[in-house]
Design a protein around this motif. Sequence first.
Motif, PDB file in Angstrom:
ATOM      1  N   GLU A  85      -1.089  14.968  -5.784  1.00 53.00           N
ATOM      2  CA  GLU A  85       0.088  14.446  -5.081  1.00 53.00           C
ATOM      3  C   GLU A  85       1.125  15.535  -4.873  1.00 53.00           C
ATOM      4  O   GLU A  85       1.767  15.608  -3.831  1.00 53.00           O
ATOM      5  CB  GLU A  85       0.693  13.294  -5.888  1.00 53.00           C
ATOM      6  N   GLN A  86       1.289  16.410  -5.873  1.00 48.27           N
ATOM      7  CA  GLN A  86       2.287  17.458  -5.724  1.00 48.27           C
ATOM      8  C   GLN A  86       1.874  18.481  -4.697  1.00 48.27           C
ATOM      9  O   GLN A  86       2.706  19.171  -4.128  1.00 48.27           O
ATOM     10  CB  GLN A  86       2.531  18.142  -7.074  1.00 48.27           C
ATOM     11  N   ALA A  87       0.569  18.585  -4.474  1.00 44.71           N
ATOM     12  CA  ALA A  87       0.100  19.556  -3.492  1.00 44.71           C
ATOM     13  C   ALA A  87       0.162  19.006  -2.077  1.00 44.71           C
ATOM     14  O   ALA A  87      -0.043  19.737  -1.116  1.00 44.71           O
ATOM     15  CB  ALA A  87      -1.338  19.961  -3.819  1.00 44.71           C
ATOM     16  N   GLN A  88       0.471  17.725  -1.956  1.00 38.21           N
ATOM     17  CA  GLN A  88       0.515  17.141  -0.620  1.00 38.21           C
ATOM     18  C   GLN A  88       1.626  17.747   0.188  1.00 38.21           C
ATOM     19  O   GLN A  88       2.691  18.054  -0.320  1.00 38.21           O
ATOM     20  CB  GLN A  88       0.768  15.622  -0.705  1.00 38.21           C
ATOM     21  N   GLY A  89       1.378  17.837   1.444  1.00 39.41           N
ATOM     22  CA  GLY A  89       2.407  18.397   2.312  1.00 39.41           C
ATOM     23  C   GLY A  89       3.470  17.375   2.651  1.00 39.41           C
ATOM     24  O   GLY A  89       3.321  16.179   2.411  1.00 39.41           O
ATOM     25  N   GLY A 104      11.637  16.341  -0.026  1.00 43.26           N
ATOM     26  CA  GLY A 104      10.919  17.401   0.664  1.00 43.26           C
ATOM     27  C   GLY A 104      10.661  17.077   2.123  1.00 43.26           C
ATOM     28  O   GLY A 104      10.493  17.953   2.947  1.00 43.26           O
ATOM     29  N   GLY A 105      10.603  15.793   2.438  1.00 40.90           N
ATOM     30  CA  GLY A 105      10.309  15.417   3.815  1.00 40.90           C
ATOM     31  C   GLY A 105       9.506  14.130   3.780  1.00 40.90           C
ATOM     32  O   GLY A 105       9.346  13.497   2.729  1.00 40.90           O
ATOM     33  N   VAL A 106       8.980  13.748   4.922  1.00 41.30           N
ATOM     34  CA  VAL A 106       8.152  12.538   4.972  1.00 41.30           C
ATOM     35  C   VAL A 106       6.789  12.888   4.366  1.00 41.30           C
ATOM     36  O   VAL A 106       6.121  13.817   4.814  1.00 41.30           O
ATOM     37  CB  VAL A 106       7.992  12.046   6.426  1.00 41.30           C
ATOM     38  N   GLN A 107       6.393  12.155   3.350  1.00 36.37           N
ATOM     39  CA  GLN A 107       5.238  12.571   2.575  1.00 36.37           C
ATOM     40  C   GLN A 107       3.925  12.127   3.194  1.00 36.37           C
ATOM     41  O   GLN A 107       3.799  10.996   3.680  1.00 36.37           O
ATOM     42  CB  GLN A 107       5.342  11.975   1.174  1.00 36.37           C
ATOM     43  N   ARG A 228      -1.935  14.191  11.404  1.00 37.30           N
ATOM     44  CA  ARG A 228      -1.301  14.089  10.089  1.00 37.30           C
ATOM     45  C   ARG A 228      -0.182  13.060  10.096  1.00 37.30           C
ATOM     46  O   ARG A 228       0.550  12.910   9.118  1.00 37.30           O
ATOM     47  CB  ARG A 228      -0.707  15.445   9.675  1.00 37.30           C
ATOM     48  N   LEU A 229      -0.003  12.379  11.215  1.00 38.76           N
ATOM     49  CA  LEU A 229       1.080  11.404  11.283  1.00 38.76           C
ATOM     50  C   LEU A 229       0.648  10.252  12.173  1.00 38.76           C
ATOM     51  O   LEU A 229       0.148  10.460  13.273  1.00 38.76           O
ATOM     52  CB  LEU A 229       2.341  12.049  11.875  1.00 38.76           C
ATOM     53  N   VAL A 230       0.833   9.030  11.649  1.00 38.74           N
ATOM     54  CA  VAL A 230       0.613   7.843  12.466  1.00 38.74           C
ATOM     55  C   VAL A 230       1.923   7.069  12.483  1.00 38.74           C
ATOM     56  O   VAL A 230       2.435   6.685  11.440  1.00 38.74           O
ATOM     57  CB  VAL A 230      -0.511   6.954  11.864  1.00 38.74           C
ATOM     58  N   VAL A 231       2.467   6.865  13.675  1.00 38.65           N
ATOM     59  CA  VAL A 231       3.730   6.131  13.804  1.00 38.65           C
ATOM     60  C   VAL A 231       3.432   4.776  14.424  1.00 38.65           C
ATOM     61  O   VAL A 231       2.697   4.695  15.413  1.00 38.65           O
ATOM     62  CB  VAL A 231       4.709   6.902  14.719  1.00 38.65           C
ATOM     63  N   VAL A 232       3.989   3.721  13.865  1.00 39.78           N
ATOM     64  CA  VAL A 232       3.941   2.425  14.539  1.00 39.78           C
ATOM     65  C   VAL A 232       5.389   2.016  14.785  1.00 39.78           C
ATOM     66  O   VAL A 232       6.134   1.711  13.867  1.00 39.78           O
ATOM     67  CB  VAL A 232       3.233   1.346  13.687  1.00 39.78           C
ATOM     68  N   ASP A 233       5.796   2.038  16.073  1.00 40.39           N
ATOM     69  CA  ASP A 233       7.180   1.749  16.431  1.00 40.39           C
ATOM     70  C   ASP A 233       7.247   0.544  17.341  1.00 40.39           C
ATOM     71  O   ASP A 233       6.980   0.677  18.536  1.00 40.39           O
ATOM     72  CB  ASP A 233       7.793   2.992  17.099  1.00 40.39           C
ATOM     73  N   ALA A 264      -3.867   6.182   5.474  1.00 36.52           N
ATOM     74  CA  ALA A 264      -2.984   7.257   5.010  1.00 36.52           C
ATOM     75  C   ALA A 264      -3.696   8.111   3.964  1.00 36.52           C
ATOM     76  O   ALA A 264      -3.637   9.336   3.995  1.00 36.52           O
ATOM     77  CB  ALA A 264      -1.707   6.663   4.427  1.00 36.52           C
ATOM     78  N   ASN A 265      -4.404   7.439   3.049  1.00 33.99           N
ATOM     79  CA  ASN A 265      -5.080   8.163   1.989  1.00 33.99           C
ATOM     80  C   ASN A 265      -6.296   8.924   2.469  1.00 33.99           C
ATOM     81  O   ASN A 265      -6.467  10.103   2.169  1.00 33.99           O
ATOM     82  CB  ASN A 265      -5.547   7.164   0.923  1.00 33.99           C
ATOM     83  N   ASP A 266      -7.162   8.226   3.217  1.00 33.41           N
ATOM     84  CA  ASP A 266      -8.426   8.836   3.605  1.00 33.41           C
ATOM     85  C   ASP A 266      -8.227  10.018   4.544  1.00 33.41           C
ATOM     86  O   ASP A 266      -9.022  10.950   4.547  1.00 33.41           O
ATOM     87  CB  ASP A 266      -9.323   7.807   4.294  1.00 33.41           C
ATOM     88  N   HIS A 267      -7.228   9.939   5.384  1.00 36.52           N
ATOM     89  CA  HIS A 267      -7.074  10.989   6.384  1.00 36.52           C
ATOM     90  C   HIS A 267      -5.880  11.889   6.088  1.00 36.52           C
ATOM     91  O   HIS A 267      -5.452  12.644   6.953  1.00 36.52           O
ATOM     92  CB  HIS A 267      -6.943  10.362   7.777  1.00 36.52           C
ATOM     93  N   LYS A 268      -5.354  11.797   4.855  1.00 35.63           N
ATOM     94  CA  LYS A 268      -4.241  12.645   4.425  1.00 35.63           C
ATOM     95  C   LYS A 268      -3.120  12.648   5.461  1.00 35.63           C
ATOM     96  O   LYS A 268      -2.578  13.685   5.830  1.00 35.63           O
ATOM     97  CB  LYS A 268      -4.711  14.094   4.208  1.00 35.63           C
TER      98      LYS A 268
END
Lengths: 369, 356
Positions: A85-89, A104-107, A228-233, A264-268
Motif C-alpha cells: 500500500e505504501q508503494a502505491q502511487g 499525497g494525492g488521490v490514491q 490508472r484512473l476511472v472517473v464516474v461523474d 480498483a484493486n485488480d488494475h491498480k
Amino acid sequence: MQRDVGSLPLAPALRARLIAAGFQTAQELLETGPCGLSKEIGISKEEALEALQVVRQECHGGAAGTAGGSGATRKCTALELLEEEQAQGFIITFCSALDNILGGGVQLTKITEICGAPGVGKTQLCMQLAVDVQIPECFGGVAGEAVFIDTEGSFMVERVADIAAACVQHCQLIAEAHQEEDHLKALEMFSLESILSHIYYFRCRDYIELLAQVYLLPDFLSEHSKVRLVVVDGIAFPFRHDFEDLSLRTRLLNGLAQQLIIIANDHKSAVVLTNQMTTRIGQSQSTLVPALGESWGHAATVRLIFHWDNSQRAGLWRMILEAQKNEDNPSRNSWQRYTNHRVRRSQPYHITLHLMASEMCSLQLSLRM
Amino acid sequence: MCCSARRCNQEMNWEQFDLNPKVVAALKKADIKSIKEILNLSGADLQRLMKLSSADIQCLLKTVSHALRRNSMLTALQLYQDHLTSQHQKLSLGCSVLDNLLKGGIPLEGITELAGESSAGKTQISLQLCLCVQYPYKYGGLESGAVYICTEDIFPSKRLQQLIEQQRKMRTDVPAEIIQKIKFGNSIFVEHAADLDTFHNCITKRISLLLTRGMVRLVIIDSLAALFRCEFGASDSVTKARYLQTFGAQLHSLSTRFRTPILCINQVTDAVSELEAAQGSCSVADNKAYPALGITWANQLLMRLMVSRVPQPERSPGAASHHSGSVRTLRVVFAPHLPPSFRYYTVKLEGVKGIK
C-alpha cells in the motif's frame, strides 16, 4: 493469440475439422465467433461456444489478475500488504493543500468520492485528475491513462483542453528550471493531443447503461493496461429518479461498489466518483448530506465533501482577482491565469482552497479507512 | 446511440445474441424478456433463477452489456476534433458580447437555468433566443423553431412581434435576404401549463412530438417554480423533490436525445436559512437572492445564469450616457466550462445587447 490451432487442447476430430476449414491461429477462431464457426465447420452452436471458451482460457491463461472470482486466493502477511500500500502511487493534483490532506494525492487502488453542492467544482476536479494521471513519472506523476464515465453530460472537452494545456506548460516550466534530459524527453510525448487521446470517454444516459458499462470495464482495462484512473461523474444522477423500489437501488449500488473496488484493486487504478448533496430534514434543523443514503456512505474509502464557505464574502474574492490581474499581463483575463493553473493554493490570503470555480470554499474531509 | 434506451426495455429475441443455447433456453424458461430485467438482477439471483453456473452468468452479463454498449467509446481528442456533432456547437444569443461570456452560447445538451428577480430581463433573453434558434448554423442558430411553455403569465406576443420587426437592425451580422426568408412567427410554439399534470403531459407528449418531427430545437420553460408555489406546503418537500427530479430527468433525456437546449426560467427568493445560504453559490453578489426550488433542482442543471438590475455605479463624466437607461448584469453562476464572470447589457427596442 498466434497459437497454432493444432496445439490447442481441443478434441482431435474438432481440431482436424478446423484445420481442414483453413483456420490456422487461435486469433482467427476468436475473430470468427461462435455463429460463424458453427456454420463453417458444421458443428452445433453449443459446441462452438465451448470450443471458443477453451481457446480463450488457453490464450489468457498466463494473464495475471483476472477479475471475476476465478479460483486462487492470495495469501500474504499484513506487513506485505502495508508495504504494497505504501508503494502505491498517488495522482497528484498540484494543489499542495489538497494533496496534503489526501496524504499525497488521490490514491490508486482506492475509491475516492467527491461530494458537494452544484457548482462547487466536482466535475472540474475530475477533469483535472484525468489530465494529472497522465503526468510522466519524472515529474512525479503515474504516467497513466484515464477512463471518464459521464452520466450527466457535464464533460466539456474545451475545458479539459485548457487544463491539459496548462499542465503541459507547468511541466515545461519545471523542465526549464531543472534542465534534465529525461524531463525533456518525457515532454516530447506529453502534449495536448496525446493527453486528450488517452482520456477514454463513455456517456451513459441511464442507470442500465451505467451498469452495463461497469460490467464491460474489466475487459476494457485489460486491453488498455495503462489506465490508472476511472472517473464516474456522477454516480447519483442516474439513481435518483424513477426508483420506487429503494431496496433495488440499494442492491444495485452495493453491487456497483463491489465491482468498482475489484476493478480498483485488480488494475491498480484510482476510482473517483462524484456524488450530489441532498437535504436531510432533522428535528430542529436541516443539513446537507451526501445523497444516495447511509449504506452508500461505506462504499468509498475516502470521501471529500466540498462546502461553500460563506464567511468569505464578495469583497475578498474580488480583491484576489484584482491582485492577480495586476501581476503580469493586464490584458490577459485574470480568470485564464487563475484557472490555467487549476487548483492552486492561494497565497497569502487564505489557506482555504481555490477551485476552478474560483469561489472561496473550505475542505472538509471525512476519512473512512 | 439514442435508441439504446428503447433497446434495454424492449423484448429481445435471445437467439440473435452470441449466447450458448442452454443459456437462451434458461432465459426463456425464466421468462426474462429484456436486457433491463437481466441487469436489474444480481449475479446470484440470476444463477438461482436460471440454474446456471457463475461462469455462464458472467458470460451472459458481458454479452448483453456488450450488445447495449457496443461502440460507445470516444477519446477526448475525438470529441475535441469533431466539429459536426461536437460540443463546439452552441446556440448563440444573437449578441457577440453575451456570446463571448458564454464562449459561444447555450450548450446544446443539458438544462440551462436563467434566474433573476422580476423584470430583470429573463423573458427578453428567452424571446431573443426563440428568434436566434431559427437562423442558419452559420449564424449561430439551429435552423429550427422553439417551443415556449408558459406556466403563469400569458405569452408576450406583442413584444415578440416588435423583436421580429427589428431583426434586421439587431442582427447586423446576417445578410438581409436571409433574415427576410425566415418566417419567425410560424416556428414559435406556445404551450400553457398551469398545473403539474398538464405540465407532465406537455413534456412527455406534446414536446417530444415536436422534437421528433424536428420542428423545434429549443425548449423554454417559464417558469418551473410557479407550478410548485400553490400546490406544495412546507411538509410536502419530499413529494416536491420527487417531482423536480422526475421533470429534471425527463427534460435531461429529451435534451440529450434531440441535442436540444432546454432553458428554464427561475425566480429568486431571499435566503431563509443558513442551509439555503450554504447551498448557494450566489454569495458573491451583494444581493442575497437565491434561485428558487433549492438544491434538488440545482442538481439537475448543467449551467446556471443569473440576471439582475444593477444599481447604476459611479461613472466617469466621459462615459457613454446613452447607457443611463437601466443597465443589467448577466452572470455565470456555475458551468462546467466557464469561469464565474459577468457582462452588462441593456434591453433595447430591437433586443438584448451586451455592453463592451
